[in-house]
Design an enzyme around this catalytic site. Structure first.
Site, mmCIF file in Angstrom:
data_model
loop_
_atom_site.group_PDB
_atom_site.id
_atom_site.type_symbol
_atom_site.label_atom_id
_atom_site.label_comp_id
_atom_site.label_asym_id
_atom_site.label_seq_id
_atom_site.Cartn_x
_atom_site.Cartn_y
_atom_site.Cartn_z
ATOM 1 C CB SER A 51 -65.974 -72.872 -32.111
ATOM 2 O OG SER A 51 -65.676 -72.325 -33.536
ATOM 3 C CE LYS A 96 -61.922 -71.709 -33.160
ATOM 4 N NZ LYS A 96 -62.830 -72.518 -32.688
#
Length: 188
Positions: A51, A96
């Site tokens: 990600s 993230k």
């Protein structure tokens, strides 16, 4: 047959005991210092998944700063495994990028493939693929004490678009650098 004990042997035994005690104390202090350092000041974790490509890669070993850290927009952070109300966080710690913090509004336009915070278009040179494969717009109000996070590899990221804003309590720390593999070593 019997050996006479030299006068200096008791002194040698005392010196050995003293040295052993000294090294044992040093070892205990070092272990306590390491536990405190990696328990409260900084941590080490590993990247799971794609990600955050191209910023971070699968199995990169990361150094995090935890002590006194307050999330800021643009920081790459690691979120705790137990995300409370955010059920998607319960499987593994996730890495993230903070897009917005408490009190801000995030608007994601899937048609234009843009992200705006408080009406300002974000400059995101770190994005792997700008096409977010969607239609329409989503708007998120980030409550105080929360952050809105997204992955840099937007099409392969379970992030704020799926889980919404996340409590800042679940932020373990800010990623400072990649420690290993050495080919990826560097500050984030």
């Amino acid at each position: 047959m019997f050996r006479k004990q030299a006068a200096h042997e008791p002194e040698e035994k005392e010196g050995l005991a003293h040295n052993l005690y000294y090294w044992l104390q040093t070892l205990v202090v070092a272990v306590v210092a390491i536990v405190l350092l990696f328990g409260f000041v900084c941590r080490i974790t590993r990247v799971e998944g794609d990600s955050m490509l191209d910023t971070l890669h699968q199995d990169d070993l990361l150094l995090l700063w935890s002590l006194g850290y307050t999330p800021k927009a643009g920081d790459v952070v690691v979120l705790n495994k137990t995300g409370g109300e955010n059920t998607l966080l319960q499987d593994e710690a996730i890495v993230k990028r903070v897009i917005a913090t408490g009190g801000q509004t995030v608007e994601i336009d899937y048609t234009a493939d843009t992200v705006c915070v408080d009406g300002q278009l974000l400059d995101e040179p770190y994005i792997r693929d700008r096409d977010m494969n969607g239609v329409g717009t989503q708007t998120y109000e980030v409550p105080e004490g929360h952050v809105f996070v997204m992955g840099d590899n937007r099409n392969h990221s379970t992030d704020g678009r799926a889980i919404g804003p996340v409590s800042s309590d679940y932020v373990i720390g800010r990623v400072v650098c990649v420690l290993f593999p050495f080919s990826n070593f560097g500050f984030v």
